[in-house]
Write a protein that holds these residues in place. Sequence first.
Motif, PDB file in Angstrom:
ATOM      1  N   ILE A   1       0.815  -1.219   0.000  1.00  0.00           N
ATOM      2  CA  ILE A   1       0.000   0.000   0.000  1.00  0.00           C
ATOM      3  C   ILE A   1       0.851   1.273   0.000  1.00  0.00           C
ATOM      4  O   ILE A   1       0.492   2.263  -0.656  1.00  0.00           O
ATOM      5  CB  ILE A   1      -1.029   0.014   1.166  1.00  0.00           C
ATOM      6  CG1 ILE A   1      -2.075   1.101   0.922  1.00  0.00           C
ATOM      7  CG2 ILE A   1      -0.375   0.185   2.510  1.00  0.00           C
ATOM      8  CD1 ILE A   1      -3.237   1.094   1.896  1.00  0.00           C
ATOM      9  N   VAL A   2       1.967   1.261   0.695  1.00  0.00           N
ATOM     10  CA  VAL A   2       2.723   2.510   0.855  1.00  0.00           C
ATOM     11  C   VAL A   2       3.136   3.131  -0.482  1.00  0.00           C
ATOM     12  O   VAL A   2       2.955   4.342  -0.683  1.00  0.00           O
ATOM     13  CB  VAL A   2       3.934   2.304   1.793  1.00  0.00           C
ATOM     14  CG1 VAL A   2       4.902   3.473   1.706  1.00  0.00           C
ATOM     15  CG2 VAL A   2       3.447   2.118   3.229  1.00  0.00           C
ATOM     16  N   PRO A   3       3.658   2.349  -1.420  1.00  0.00           N
ATOM     17  CA  PRO A   3       4.066   2.979  -2.688  1.00  0.00           C
ATOM     18  C   PRO A   3       2.909   3.622  -3.451  1.00  0.00           C
ATOM     19  O   PRO A   3       3.139   4.453  -4.327  1.00  0.00           O
ATOM     20  CB  PRO A   3       4.641   1.803  -3.500  1.00  0.00           C
ATOM     21  CG  PRO A   3       4.995   0.772  -2.481  1.00  0.00           C
ATOM     22  CD  PRO A   3       4.006   0.918  -1.380  1.00  0.00           C
ATOM     23  N   LYS A   4       1.694   3.243  -3.125  1.00  0.00           N
ATOM     24  CA  LYS A   4       0.544   3.812  -3.825  1.00  0.00           C
ATOM     25  C   LYS A   4      -0.019   5.050  -3.126  1.00  0.00           C
ATOM     26  O   LYS A   4      -0.964   5.666  -3.625  1.00  0.00           O
ATOM     27  CB  LYS A   4      -0.582   2.763  -3.929  1.00  0.00           C
ATOM     28  CG  LYS A   4      -0.191   1.491  -4.650  1.00  0.00           C
ATOM     29  CD  LYS A   4      -1.368   0.509  -4.673  1.00  0.00           C
ATOM     30  CE  LYS A   4      -0.939  -0.918  -4.940  1.00  0.00           C
ATOM     31  NZ  LYS A   4      -0.599  -1.206  -6.340  1.00  0.00           N
ATOM     32  N   LEU A   5       0.524   5.409  -1.960  1.00  0.00           N
ATOM     33  CA  LEU A   5      -0.051   6.525  -1.204  1.00  0.00           C
ATOM     34  C   LEU A   5       0.417   7.861  -1.758  1.00  0.00           C
ATOM     35  O   LEU A   5       1.608   8.062  -1.956  1.00  0.00           O
ATOM     36  CB  LEU A   5       0.342   6.426   0.266  1.00  0.00           C
ATOM     37  CG  LEU A   5      -0.272   5.279   1.062  1.00  0.00           C
ATOM     38  CD1 LEU A   5       0.273   5.286   2.486  1.00  0.00           C
ATOM     39  CD2 LEU A   5      -1.793   5.378   1.077  1.00  0.00           C
ATOM     40  N   PRO A   6      -0.489   8.794  -1.959  1.00  0.00           N
ATOM     41  CA  PRO A   6      -0.120  10.096  -2.512  1.00  0.00           C
ATOM     42  C   PRO A   6       0.316  11.108  -1.454  1.00  0.00           C
ATOM     43  O   PRO A   6       0.631  12.241  -1.786  1.00  0.00           O
ATOM     44  CB  PRO A   6      -1.421  10.549  -3.181  1.00  0.00           C
ATOM     45  CG  PRO A   6      -2.496   9.943  -2.342  1.00  0.00           C
ATOM     46  CD  PRO A   6      -1.950   8.635  -1.843  1.00  0.00           C
TER      47      PRO A   6
END
Lengths: 302, 302, 302, 302
Positions: free
Chosen positions: D125-130
């Motif tokens: 999830i972290v790499p997808k967080l803006p």
Amino acid sequence: MKLPLKGIVPPVITPLINNDTLDVKGLEKLVEHLISGGVHGLFMLGTTGEATSLSYELRKELIKRTSELVAHRIPVVVGITDTSLEGSLEIAEYSASVGLDGVVIAPPYYLPISQDEMKEYLEVIVPKLPLPFLMYDMPGCTKIHMSVGTIRRAKELGAIGVKDSSGDINYLYSLIQEFKDSPDFSIIAGTELFLPETILYGGHGAVAGGANLFPKLFVDLYNASVEQDIEKIRVLREQMIMINDLIYNVGKHTSKYIKGIKCALSVMDICDDYVAWPIRRYGKEERGKIKQYMDTLNEIIN
Amino acid sequence: MKLPLKGIVPPVITPLINNDTLDVKGLEKLVEHLISGGVHGLFMLGTTGEATSLSYELRKELIKRTSELVAHRIPVVVGITDTSLEGSLEIAEYSASVGLDGVVIAPPYYLPISQDEMKEYLEVIVPKLPLPFLMYDMPGCTKIHMSVGTIRRAKELGAIGVKDSSGDINYLYSLIQEFKDSPDFSIIAGTELFLPETILYGGHGAVAGGANLFPKLFVDLYNASVEQDIEKIRVLREQMIMINDLIYNVGKHTSKYIKGIKCALSVMDICDDYVAWPIRRYGKEERGKIKQYMDTLNEIIN
Amino acid sequence: MKLPLKGIVPPVITPLINNDTLDVKGLEKLVEHLISGGVHGLFMLGTTGEATSLSYELRKELIKRTSELVAHRIPVVVGITDTSLEGSLEIAEYSASVGLDGVVIAPPYYLPISQDEMKEYLEVIVPKLPLPFLMYDMPGCTKIHMSVGTIRRAKELGAIGVKDSSGDINYLYSLIQEFKDSPDFSIIAGTELFLPETILYGGHGAVAGGANLFPKLFVDLYNASVEQDIEKIRVLREQMIMINDLIYNVGKHTSKYIKGIKCALSVMDICDDYVAWPIRRYGKEERGKIKQYMDTLNEIIN
Amino acid sequence: MKLPLKGIVPPVITPLINNDTLDVKGLEKLVEHLISGGVHGLFMLGTTGEATSLSYELRKELIKRTSELVAHRIPVVVGITDTSLEGSLEIAEYSASVGLDGVVIAPPYYLPISQDEMKEYLEVIVPKLPLPFLMYDMPGCTKIHMSVGTIRRAKELGAIGVKDSSGDINYLYSLIQEFKDSPDFSIIAGTELFLPETILYGGHGAVAGGANLFPKLFVDLYNASVEQDIEKIRVLREQMIMINDLIYNVGKHTSKYIKGIKCALSVMDICDDYVAWPIRRYGKEERGKIKQYMDTLNEIIN
């Protein structure tokens, strides 16, 4: 016993040579180590003292010798926790007969009981007690987390204080709130890490297992807390946390806390590290770690 | 002791007049009530027998008198659960000296211990036992739910069976699976409601508290289960559930189970209903309910 | 929906290609596998169906396609468990719009709620439901173990049954007792191991995860239980236990149950083994084990 | 967002008119009440904000309006806790699109997951967080008490802090110890009673529910803690304890905390007291008590 009980009251470990035999010389060295470290009292036969693992003869020998060794220099209280009423009273009477100062009651711990049953139990046992008594909350071992109401009832019946080993700081804070208008009723932290908070917010002391090893550190931390010296608290607290992280943390079972303290005392050449059944002392490898950690701690702790 | 232990083995309550005094006459009536009801063995000094609440003298008196009263008509096993190794051995040796048949070991129950510590404890205590032994899983009181691996180790050390009072039927089924190739190793349900399942799937019996009151009902249910008579099981099981719903359910504390059985036995005029501290017998109102419920049950149960 | 719901109702896994994409072909094969195995109904979007891990679009696509594939050959019920009332109703309405037969309600599962709050929640949601509904007790995921009283209230409001996945057989037996005079109210075991007991004592069926893999085995075990054929029950039950021991037990996390079933279905070439976040499918090593275990099971299970 | 996040960051309640409708005017008054009280940031859609009970439309409307109302005067972070990965990302992306400052992640909370599974989930999830993100430990609602190791992994992946609502002060102290060499990693107490300890020992702030009502009190207590003014801490802490004892303690369900705060805000004429399902607002009697308690508190709290 000088009231209220306050300051550092170590839950003294029971030095043993084997399951049946007290380490008499070790006990003598330990008592002197603690008193010279400045502790304010001793708590014999608590959880750390392995009370429930010991035969009645051994418990009595420990009580008698401790009384002789301390010789009223500081107050000594004795845990009388048992599952049988008769057993608790036997230890209480013996403690009185050899001149000790008070007893400590935890709930009977086999059958799960309710708050009401605990209150009724207090009503029957308290009138038979020959000495002042403190309450001892230890839900991890006794299964019941005594409510503030149960402690209030104990106080009405004559309790002079409470030791909280629940690990639940909200409960500890609730006790301090509840009894803030009774400054002679001792609120004693059983979780040593909560010593500064306990004192800063109005409590009286700590039954600190680590004080078996470093009594002066805990006395200093107690004094710094009384004096509200936050910088000093921070420094000493870090050292206390190191003891917790290193000495109580070798191996994986809950018993590592007792084993760690006994092993460290043996490394300090104070007493034997035998642990009563159902627990076994550390083996060579763990002992090596404790030795190394004690070297580290001795360099840091004054 | 006839191996394997099987059938209905009531966890016999300890008839008391007060905290120090056995109800000798009550014990005699109770033993005859149970044997004439057809039970296959007796389990003295279990949780239902309030073992941990009794002084050692009282426990020994109970053991001796039970041995004399039973006179080898059926096997008698004795709980030796204690927090001290010496205490457990003292009861075991005494049980052997008066001619009883076996002992029952539950884990030392104050300090929380691990599966490994329990296994090591067995390794030290078993060689000192003078009698055959069964294991007793009772996590609600001892805090440790012995793993199947721990029971397997006990079997290797000589255990002749296990009584499961965890209330966890998956655990009970796991024990039956694990030991299905050892038909002489007794798998005994400690939760009486699981009696039919235990027998249908390969277990050996039940330590059923309700058999203190209605021994024949439980013996009949055991026999129906052995015979796989599902219709009969259904009828008798309904009656067993009624006992549970009515007699073990007056009031709100965990202790209501022991209080209910003792009160019902008193209503049946078998023995006194005194309960040892920290539990108190029922008051007038609850006793009235138990009396009424026993009337109901006596009409239904044959 | 044919009432009462009874027999084997698999909690159908949701075949996925990735976190966003249904394995449409896999779903088709799975549905045919289950229906040809003789199951009596389907439960979509339960815990085994990973409902809460899926987006609403995906849930709806699954519902629609399942409805088309089943085409009323057997009843299909859909889990509408959500933390938001609106979310639950959205799924319920969609299920009705595509012609499915009923919905299944578990408590909102983020905030811990009381029995009273659950009853009030039912009072508000039930009148808005467009389809018959069953209750679903799943305390391991929802935190609340619904009391028999809460289920009774649900029945008053119109519930047609209850699925018990608490793992607590005493609770299951209490439900059977409570509703024995309402034979149309379905008591469904959510713990597949309890299938024979459920049927023998008056319950109606099982939501058995293992029926995804071996539908016929579970149908046969259900029939043997209805017929009270204890010998046949014993044989089939052993096979069911083997599935549990082998397929649900690879690795160490709770999620191994879902991963095991999905992996085994992939080994059977029925559908993809992708598992939605926060769970990941098995790696090569675990898959190798599942493959080997399925070979073993396929030899034994008819 | 100004790093590190520190000071008083209220977990803002969500003002509602009914289950579908935001109390827009109430939100405006609440935001101004908080900012004028001096709080250092806002945490929207936490447990206190009833995030999981709200539909996605409502969550988005709240986020958008809050962003407009705050207009970057103080940082605003948004809880994105969901059981579905897609759901969490939808809220995160929306929060970024309207110019908010960060998001807060708690574990998916239906299926019980392990520490390893939580770490893997973060990795996906972290790499997808803006937006920057904080971790949120809330085991009472999510079932998993994230280990210090899991938080360490989150920090490696980019987390800027952690909010601890476990109620376990030893865990909070462990976090402070673990990250003491990373002063920019925010350690935020989620248990408001631990605010002074957190600051005295090296933490950064508190997400204090009571700050919805008395923001200035909490800001003053934060400042007193930063200044190590023990006497002032004692006085303000007593007031904080009074809020806890009075406002969070009406009735008997866990939900009384949320209901108490919303009811008190309604008494203060700030916003409506509607609580989303499955919880209901207080009735007349409880509201009367809250009104009376607020009178008491308003007299004492400056």
